[in-house]
Design a protein around this motif. Structure first.
Motif, PDB file in Angstrom:
ATOM      1  N   VAL A   1       0.846  -1.183   0.000  1.00  0.00           N
ATOM      2  CA  VAL A   1       0.000   0.000   0.000  1.00  0.00           C
ATOM      3  C   VAL A   1       0.884   1.236   0.000  1.00  0.00           C
ATOM      4  CG1 VAL A   1      -1.783   1.295   1.224  1.00  0.00           C
ATOM      5  CG2 VAL A   1      -1.804  -1.219   1.290  1.00  0.00           C
ATOM      6  N   ALA A   2       0.698   2.089  -0.991  1.00  0.00           N
ATOM      7  CA  ALA A   2       1.356   3.393  -1.027  1.00  0.00           C
ATOM      8  C   ALA A   2       0.385   4.379  -0.400  1.00  0.00           C
ATOM      9  CB  ALA A   2       1.697   3.789  -2.461  1.00  0.00           C
ATOM     10  N   SER A   3       0.726   4.822   0.798  1.00  0.00           N
ATOM     11  CA  SER A   3      -0.155   5.675   1.584  1.00  0.00           C
ATOM     12  C   SER A   3       0.369   7.100   1.588  1.00  0.00           C
ATOM     13  CB  SER A   3      -0.206   5.127   3.018  1.00  0.00           C
ATOM     14  OG  SER A   3      -0.795   6.042   3.898  1.00  0.00           O
ATOM     15  N   SER A   4      -0.526   8.053   1.388  1.00  0.00           N
ATOM     16  CA  SER A   4      -0.149   9.472   1.473  1.00  0.00           C
ATOM     17  C   SER A   4      -1.087  10.145   2.458  1.00  0.00           C
ATOM     18  CB  SER A   4      -0.215  10.132   0.098  1.00  0.00           C
ATOM     19  OG  SER A   4      -1.507  10.017  -0.455  1.00  0.00           O
ATOM     20  N   ARG A   5      -0.497  11.052   3.259  1.00  0.00           N
ATOM     21  CA  ARG A   5      -1.259  11.700   4.330  1.00  0.00           C
ATOM     22  C   ARG A   5      -0.786  13.131   4.490  1.00  0.00           C
ATOM     23  NH1 ARG A   5      -0.745   7.380   9.042  1.00  0.00           N
ATOM     24  NH2 ARG A   5      -1.792   5.658   8.063  1.00  0.00           N
ATOM     25  N   GLY A   6      -1.706  14.044   4.665  1.00  0.00           N
ATOM     26  CA  GLY A   6      -1.344  15.445   4.845  1.00  0.00           C
ATOM     27  C   GLY A   6      -0.673  15.714   6.171  1.00  0.00           C
TER      28      GLY A   6
ATOM     29  N   GLY B   1       4.277  21.821   4.709  1.00  0.00           N
ATOM     30  CA  GLY B   1       5.325  22.624   4.100  1.00  0.00           C
ATOM     31  C   GLY B   1       6.086  21.862   3.028  1.00  0.00           C
ATOM     32  N   ASP B   2       6.663  22.607   2.101  1.00  0.00           N
ATOM     33  CA  ASP B   2       7.352  22.004   0.954  1.00  0.00           C
ATOM     34  C   ASP B   2       8.540  21.142   1.365  1.00  0.00           C
ATOM     35  OD1 ASP B   2       5.531  23.186  -0.738  1.00  0.00           O
ATOM     36  OD2 ASP B   2       6.839  24.887  -1.244  1.00  0.00           O
TER      37      ASP B   2
ATOM     38  N   LYS C   1       7.293  17.913   2.853  1.00  0.00           N
ATOM     39  CA  LYS C   1       6.731  17.077   1.792  1.00  0.00           C
ATOM     40  C   LYS C   1       7.848  16.398   1.007  1.00  0.00           C
ATOM     41  CE  LYS C   1       3.783  17.142  -2.300  1.00  0.00           C
ATOM     42  NZ  LYS C   1       2.867  17.929  -3.134  1.00  0.00           N
ATOM     43  N   ALA C   2       8.868  17.144   0.637  1.00  0.00           N
ATOM     44  CA  ALA C   2       9.987  16.576  -0.121  1.00  0.00           C
ATOM     45  C   ALA C   2      10.674  15.472   0.685  1.00  0.00           C
ATOM     46  CB  ALA C   2      10.981  17.669  -0.501  1.00  0.00           C
ATOM     47  N   GLN C   3      10.870  15.695   1.977  1.00  0.00           N
ATOM     48  CA  GLN C   3      11.494  14.683   2.831  1.00  0.00           C
ATOM     49  C   GLN C   3      10.626  13.425   2.905  1.00  0.00           C
ATOM     50  OE1 GLN C   3      11.930  16.799   6.529  1.00  0.00           O
ATOM     51  NE2 GLN C   3      13.906  17.697   5.941  1.00  0.00           N
ATOM     52  N   ALA C   4       9.330  13.611   3.042  1.00  0.00           N
ATOM     53  CA  ALA C   4       8.416  12.476   3.140  1.00  0.00           C
ATOM     54  C   ALA C   4       8.415  11.645   1.857  1.00  0.00           C
ATOM     55  CB  ALA C   4       7.010  12.961   3.462  1.00  0.00           C
ATOM     56  N   VAL C   5       8.367  12.323   0.725  1.00  0.00           N
ATOM     57  CA  VAL C   5       8.361  11.608  -0.562  1.00  0.00           C
ATOM     58  C   VAL C   5       9.698  10.900  -0.781  1.00  0.00           C
ATOM     59  CG1 VAL C   5       8.214  11.885  -3.071  1.00  0.00           C
ATOM     60  CG2 VAL C   5       6.596  13.089  -1.589  1.00  0.00           C
ATOM     61  N   ASP C   6      10.794  11.568  -0.475  1.00  0.00           N
ATOM     62  CA  ASP C   6      12.116  10.947  -0.613  1.00  0.00           C
ATOM     63  C   ASP C   6      12.244   9.717   0.283  1.00  0.00           C
ATOM     64  OD1 ASP C   6      12.815  12.866  -2.467  1.00  0.00           O
ATOM     65  OD2 ASP C   6      14.089  14.021  -1.082  1.00  0.00           O
ATOM     66  N   GLY C   7      11.765   9.835   1.526  1.00  0.00           N
ATOM     67  CA  GLY C   7      11.837   8.706   2.453  1.00  0.00           C
ATOM     68  C   GLY C   7      11.011   7.519   1.981  1.00  0.00           C
ATOM     69  N   ALA C   8       9.812   7.799   1.491  1.00  0.00           N
ATOM     70  CA  ALA C   8       8.952   6.724   0.992  1.00  0.00           C
ATOM     71  C   ALA C   8       9.556   6.081  -0.252  1.00  0.00           C
ATOM     72  CB  ALA C   8       7.557   7.270   0.689  1.00  0.00           C
ATOM     73  N   THR C   9      10.093   6.900  -1.135  1.00  0.00           N
ATOM     74  CA  THR C   9      10.704   6.377  -2.363  1.00  0.00           C
ATOM     75  C   THR C   9      11.904   5.499  -2.035  1.00  0.00           C
ATOM     76  OG1 THR C   9       9.920   8.317  -3.585  1.00  0.00           O
ATOM     77  CG2 THR C   9      11.674   7.027  -4.602  1.00  0.00           C
ATOM     78  N   ALA C  10      12.686   5.902  -1.039  1.00  0.00           N
ATOM     79  CA  ALA C  10      13.859   5.114  -0.645  1.00  0.00           C
ATOM     80  C   ALA C  10      13.457   3.746  -0.113  1.00  0.00           C
ATOM     81  CB  ALA C  10      14.665   5.876   0.403  1.00  0.00           C
ATOM     82  N   LYS C  11      12.288   3.637   0.482  1.00  0.00           N
ATOM     83  CA  LYS C  11      11.828   2.356   1.034  1.00  0.00           C
ATOM     84  C   LYS C  11      11.495   1.347  -0.066  1.00  0.00           C
ATOM     85  CE  LYS C  11       8.590   0.243   4.189  1.00  0.00           C
ATOM     86  NZ  LYS C  11       7.454   0.369   5.075  1.00  0.00           N
ATOM     87  N   ILE C  12      11.189   1.827  -1.245  1.00  0.00           N
ATOM     88  CA  ILE C  12      10.776   0.937  -2.336  1.00  0.00           C
ATOM     89  C   ILE C  12      11.862  -0.086  -2.665  1.00  0.00           C
ATOM     90  CG2 ILE C  12      10.177   0.860  -4.800  1.00  0.00           C
ATOM     91  CD1 ILE C  12       8.731   3.587  -4.295  1.00  0.00           C
ATOM     92  N   GLY C  13      13.122   0.340  -2.690  1.00  0.00           N
ATOM     93  CA  GLY C  13      14.217  -0.589  -2.982  1.00  0.00           C
ATOM     94  C   GLY C  13      14.283  -1.726  -1.981  1.00  0.00           C
ATOM     95  N   SER C  14      14.070  -1.434  -0.685  1.00  0.00           N
ATOM     96  CA  SER C  14      14.140  -2.488   0.314  1.00  0.00           C
ATOM     97  C   SER C  14      12.969  -3.463   0.178  1.00  0.00           C
ATOM     98  CB  SER C  14      14.177  -1.908   1.729  1.00  0.00           C
ATOM     99  OG  SER C  14      12.982  -1.243   2.044  1.00  0.00           O
ATOM    100  N   LEU C  15      11.827  -2.995  -0.284  1.00  0.00           N
ATOM    101  CA  LEU C  15      10.696  -3.890  -0.533  1.00  0.00           C
ATOM    102  C   LEU C  15      11.037  -4.916  -1.601  1.00  0.00           C
ATOM    103  CD1 LEU C  15       7.672  -1.427  -0.649  1.00  0.00           C
ATOM    104  CD2 LEU C  15       8.152  -3.097   1.131  1.00  0.00           C
ATOM    105  N   LEU C  16      11.712  -4.435  -2.646  1.00  0.00           N
ATOM    106  CA  LEU C  16      12.043  -5.338  -3.749  1.00  0.00           C
ATOM    107  C   LEU C  16      13.180  -6.278  -3.388  1.00  0.00           C
ATOM    108  CD1 LEU C  16      11.431  -3.049  -6.798  1.00  0.00           C
ATOM    109  CD2 LEU C  16       9.941  -4.703  -5.733  1.00  0.00           C
TER     110      LEU C  16
END
Length: 191
Positions: free
Chosen positions: A122-127, A168-169, A172-187
Motif C-alpha cells: 500500500v502506497a499511503s499518502s497523508r497530509g 510545508g514544501d 513534503k519533499a522529505q516524506a516523498v524521498d523517504g517513501a521512495t527510498a523504502k521501495i528498494g528495500s521492498l524489492l
C-alpha cells in the motif's frame, strides 16, 4: 507473476500516492521483466457503490474486478488518506473483492480468509502525521486496510508511507524521498 496496480487518488498528476505506486510498479517490472501488470484507476473509472440489485453491466464489472484481484500475485494499492480514512472509490473496490465464499468464508471457528498467498503493498499518502502523537488515534486508514486484507487471508501486507505532506514544501519533499527510498528495500525482500 501477475501484478495488480490500483490507484484511488483524485489528484491526478499532483498525487503522491500515484507517484509512489508508479515507482513501485516500475521497480517490479525492472526486476521481474516478465511480470504481467493490470492497471485500475478508481478515480478515472469509478465503480458504483455496491448494491444487491446491480444491473447486468455492474454485475459484469464486479466480476472483472474480483477476478483481477484473485489472479494477482502482488497488489500495489495507492491509498491517500481522506478525512482520516480511505477514498470512497477505494471502498467501492473493496466491496467488490470482499465476497463471501470467494475471498472469505465463515466457519464454526470464525471467519477464514480465502485470498491468501498474495503480497499487498500500500502506497499511503497523508497530509498530517498519523503514525505517532495525538493524531494517531484518528488513523482509520492503515488499521482498516490491515484488518481488511487480513480478513481476506493476506498476511504479507506492507506500507510505503509519505506523511506530513501538507506541512510545508520541505517536509513534503522529505516524506516523498523517504517513501521512495523504502521501495528498494521492498524489492530486495521479494528477491
Amino acid at each position: 507473476m501477475k501484478l495488480l496496480h490500483v490507484d484511488a487518488s483524485a489528484l491526478g498528476a499532483h498525487s503522491v500516492s500515484r507517484g509512489l505506486t508508479a515507482a513501485i510498479v516500475d521497480e517490479f517490472v525492472r526486476h521481474h521483466p516478465g511480470v504481467e501488470v493490470t492497471y485500475r484507476d478508481l478515480h478515472a473509472a469509478p465503480l458504483a457503490h455496491w448494491s444487491p440489485t446491480a444491473d447486468e453491466k455492474a454485475t459484469a464489472e464486479s466480476a472483472q474486478v474480483l477476478q483481477e484481484f484473485l489472479d494477482a500475485d502482488v497488489v500495489v494499492l495507492g491509498s491517500p488518506m481522506y478525512n482520516f480514512s480511505i477514498a470512497s472509490s477505494l471502498k467501492a473496490w473493496i466491496d467488490r473483492i470482499t465476497v463471501a465464499g470467494t475471498t472469505f468464508r465463515y466457519t464454526a471457528n470464525g471467519p477464514e480468509g480465502l485470498a491468501g498467498g498474495k503480497r499487498v503493498i500500500v502506497a499511503s499518502s497523508r497530509g498530517g502525521i498519523y503514525t505517532e502523537g495525538a493524531a494517531s488515534a484518528m488513523d482509520f486508514q492503515e488499521p482498516y486496510l490491515r484488518a481488511l486484507f487480513g480478513f481476506l487471508g493476506v498476511t504479507d501486507i506492507e506500507f510505503v508511507r509519505a506523511e506530513g505532506l501538507a506541512m510545508g514544501d520541505e517536509r513534503k519533499a522529505q516524506a516523498v524521498d523517504g517513501a521512495t527510498a523504502k521501495i528498494g528495500s521492498l524489492l530486495r525482500k521479494a528477491a
